[in-house]
Design an enzyme around this catalytic site. Structure first.
Site, PDB file in Angstrom:
ATOM      1  CB  SER A  22      52.530  13.868  33.301  1.00 29.38           C
ATOM      2  OG  SER A  22      52.637  12.757  32.429  1.00 29.38           O
ATOM      3  CE1 TYR A  43      57.610  15.149  32.207  1.00 28.45           C
ATOM      4  CE2 TYR A  43      56.401  13.171  31.569  1.00 28.45           C
ATOM      5  CZ  TYR A  43      56.461  14.551  31.711  1.00 28.45           C
ATOM      6  OH  TYR A  43      55.379  15.317  31.353  1.00 28.45           O
TER       7      TYR A  43
END
Length: 254
Positions: free
Chosen positions: A139, A152
């Site tokens: 990501s 995250y």
């Protein structure tokens, strides 16, 4: 640049295949003639996908070692694979570090980091023999941290670091290692699972002109793993045009 022609002999394991990027990747590779083992925890969704496109459904939780061992045995018994696409993962919560929830961090670490490690480790003998490919979907959260994203950010940054180390460790064995780093992708479940409500999830994409779709990312994955074996796309950042950076997202008033 052309892609390899003999895709009918290619085979892949794709995790996170019950929804989103993983599911779209299964469809993209099957459309090109690959043998695809579609892996996820939700057996019913996998069976539906298998009936639709001809993938081989394998129910497994990559955060559970026994499931990973069984999956590796199943794949080997059916001829093995030359490609692994690690799509399984996800985010939970938007708490700041001061309010961090242990369960959310533990989920993100297991899903994004430990699951990727366990399955890659289990399939490495097959992948080395085939001089194949590992592709990890990380990501842009791995590139730039943001408030409320520390858990995250940490998980995806760790997965990115692992991917870079694997490339160095396996290059002499002929293994190709690729990283795809998507920005804003609108899928049915990612933001819903992270935020817990449909309205909150919808707000993530509100006013954005054409967020990426799972199919957009899957097409990049399909190309990357189908490129000639000597071509290594080390890392690919893919964002919608409206997102110049994690912090720079254009929303048009409706």
């Amino acid at each position: 640049m052309t892609t390899t022609n003999s895709t009918s002999s290619r085979s892949a394991v794709v995790t996170g295949a019950s929804s989103g990027i993983g599911q779209a990747t299964v469809r993209a590779l099957r459309a090109q003639g690959w043998t695809v083992f579609a892996v996820a925890r939700r057996a019913e969704r996998l069976e539906s996908l298998a009936a639709e496109c001809g993938a081989i459904a394998v129910r497994a939780d990559v955060s559970v070692q026994a499931d990973v061992d069984s999956l590796a045995e199943t794949v080997l018994a059916q001829g093995g694979v030359d490609t692994l696409v690690n799509c399984a993962g996800g985010a939970r919560g938007t708490e700041t570090w001061a309010d961090a929830i242990d369960e959310n961090w533990e989920f993100m670490w297991q899903a994004n980091v430990m699951g990727t490690m366990r399955l890659t480790r289990a399939l490495l003998p097959q992948l080395r023999e085939a001089r194949g490919t590992v592709l990890n979907v990380t990501s842009t959260a791995a590139l730039a941290s943001y408030e409320g994203g520390s858990g995250y950010n940490a998980a995806k940054a760790a997965e990115r670091a692992m991917t870079q180390a694997l490339r160095l460790e396996e290059v002499e064995k002929g293994l190709r290692v690729i990283e795809i780093l998507p920005g804003l992708v609108q899928t049915e479940e990612f933001s819903l699972r992270r935020l817990g409500s449909q309205s909150a999830a919808d707000n993530v994409y509100a006013g954005v002109d054409h967020p990426l779709t799972a199919e957009d990312v899957a097409e990049v994955i399909r190309y990357a793993v189908s490129a000639p074996a000597h071509v290594n796309l080390d890392e690919i950042v893919i964002r919608p045009q409206a997102q110049a950076a994690n912090h720079k997202l254009i929303r048009n008033a409706k």
